[in-house]
Scaffold this motif. Structure first.
Motif, PDB file in Angstrom:
ATOM      1  N   UNK A   1       1.014  -1.244   0.011  1.00  0.00           N
ATOM      2  CA  UNK A   1      -0.020  -0.061   0.072  1.00  0.00           C
ATOM      3  C   UNK A   1       0.926   1.327  -0.173  1.00  0.00           C
ATOM      4  N   UNK A   2       0.328   2.255  -0.765  1.00  0.00           N
ATOM      5  CA  UNK A   2       1.061   3.504  -0.750  1.00  0.00           C
ATOM      6  C   UNK A   2       0.396   4.591   0.190  1.00  0.00           C
ATOM      7  N   UNK A   3       1.120   5.297   0.787  1.00  0.00           N
ATOM      8  CA  UNK A   3       0.495   6.342   1.748  1.00  0.00           C
ATOM      9  C   UNK A   3       1.072   7.750   1.503  1.00  0.00           C
ATOM     10  N   UNK A   4       0.512   8.751   2.020  1.00  0.00           N
ATOM     11  CA  UNK A   4       0.826  10.015   2.059  1.00  0.00           C
ATOM     12  C   UNK A   4       0.707  10.770   3.398  1.00  0.00           C
ATOM     13  N   UNK A   5       1.684  11.569   3.707  1.00  0.00           N
ATOM     14  CA  UNK A   5       1.652  12.108   5.196  1.00  0.00           C
ATOM     15  C   UNK A   5       0.986  13.658   4.823  1.00  0.00           C
ATOM     16  N   UNK A   6      -0.094  13.995   5.351  1.00  0.00           N
ATOM     17  CA  UNK A   6      -0.583  15.441   5.321  1.00  0.00           C
ATOM     18  C   UNK A   6      -0.366  16.146   6.483  1.00  0.00           C
ATOM     19  N   UNK A   7       0.161  17.220   6.325  1.00  0.00           N
ATOM     20  CA  UNK A   7       0.047  18.310   7.567  1.00  0.00           C
ATOM     21  C   UNK A   7       0.944  17.899   8.392  1.00  0.00           C
ATOM     22  N   UNK A   8       1.735  16.873   8.266  1.00  0.00           N
ATOM     23  CA  UNK A   8       2.712  16.383   9.220  1.00  0.00           C
ATOM     24  C   UNK A   8       2.006  15.545  10.283  1.00  0.00           C
ATOM     25  N   UNK A   9       0.698  15.257  10.211  1.00  0.00           N
ATOM     26  CA  UNK A   9       0.227  14.812  11.399  1.00  0.00           C
ATOM     27  C   UNK A   9      -0.562  13.618  11.102  1.00  0.00           C
TER      28      UNK A   9
END
Length: 344
Positions: free
Chosen positions: A294-302
């Motif tokens: 699975x591919x994930x993204x970090x949003x707003x550092x949190x």
């Protein structure tokens, strides 16, 4: 490997061909096989290697080692590339690199094994070398657990020679001389000429190491071990260069450090065996025993958001390595190692 035939007058069977070096193949060979025309011998070694010899002689027998497929004989447990993207490394450990074959009509490039570093080496063998000592090759022990360096004195001063009595020398291993490889190395050349001396041992974990990872800046190394209790369930951070422990993340919680847990999410149906960051973006990939990546993204550092799931694989995913060859955040290659031994 030895081949035999009966002597014409007495009928006594005598050895006519001997190929291979047992000391290079750990505990020897499991078996051998003739080519259909009898001019080649293929053997399978204890450590999962193939060895091939061919009779290239004209007037008499002259058996020479040949190139064969190489790789692992068990599950791939970890995989990584160096920062210049020229080498590919995975355990047990074997090192592969692109090999260019240039001709007048075409420029071919394929990947071949170019080094076979060994484990279980004693670091003191390498740390105590004097400046006038040069390592020229390696001598593998009978059990194949370590490679001792074969060295020579650069200067005629041998006053410190006694300090290195535990090392093999050119006098004891005369075949270990520097070579310039013009073709892909075969198994015997890998054993003699591709020693990677151990320089440090890092101690700290309570159990056997399970995973290693270096940040893309090359400043920190993270390590984790197998754990069945909270007391040893730690991630250790090591400083590259000094190799000192700079932080311990205990049981995946903040432990008097600058690092703290910012989010927690159930991601896979089975154990997560691998994780790899996009070198130039805030995305990462996770691989699991459930045969998915699975591919994930970090949003707003949190917060973490799932972007996609790759098509299901045929085997459990045990290793991941994300490389961004183009230096752009959304363009790159993700290498996936599986329990079956395959890499895609």
């Amino acid at each position: 490997m030895m081949s035999w035939k009966p002597e014409k007058t007495t009928g006594i069977w005598i050895n006519v061909v001997t190929v291979g070096e047992l000391s290079h193949c750990a505990l020897g060979f499991y078996g051998g096989h003739w080519s259909p025309n009898g001019d080649s011998i293929l053997a399978d070694g204890y450590c999962g290697s193939f060895d091939l010899w061919k009779d290239v002689g004209v007037a008499s027998d002259d058996w020479k080692p040949q190139k064969v497929p190489s790789g692992h004989f068990a599950a791939v447990s970890d995989i990584d590339r160096n920062s210049s993207y020229k080498l590919l490394i995975w355990q047990t450990t074997r090192v592969f690199a692109p090999w260019s074959k240039r001709s007048s009509s075409e420029n071919e490039e394929s990947w071949h094994e170019i080094a076979l570093p060994q484990v279980h080496e004693e670091s003191s063998l390498f740390d105590d070398l004097q400046a006038d000592v040069q390592i020229l090759g390696a001598n593998m022990s009978a059990l194949g657990l370590s490679q001792k360096p074969v060295y020579t004195q650069v200067s005629p001063d041998t006053t410190n020679r006694n300090n290195n009595d535990s090392l093999d020398t050119l006098e004891t291993i005369p075949d270990a001389v520097p070579v310039e490889l013009t073709e892909q190395p075969v198994e015997e050349q890998l054993a003699w000429h591709t020693l990677w001396p151990e320089s440090h041992k890092l101690y700290g974990h309570g159990n056997e190491l399970y995973s290693l990872c270096c940040d893309h800046r090359g400043k920190l190394v993270a390590s984790s071990c197998k754990a069945q209790s909270a007391s040893v369930a730690e991630i250790w951070l090591w400083q590259v260069g000094s190799w000192k422990s700079v932080c311990r993340l205990h049981s995946h919680r903040a432990d008097e450090s600058i690092y703290e847990l910012v989010t927690r999410q159930e991601a896979h149906k089975r154990i997560i065996w691998a994780c790899s960051w996009n070198p130039f973006g805030l995305e990462f990939a996770t691989g699991s025993r459930d045969k998915t990546v699975k591919i994930w993204a970090v949003e707003n550092g949190m917060t973490v958001k799932q972007l996609m799931t790759l098509p299901s694989f045929k085997s459990s995913v045990t290793a991941l390595s994300w490389t961004d060859l183009s230096r752009r955040s959304n363009h790159g290659i993700l290498a996936v190692g599986m329990e079956s031994g395959l890499i895609e």
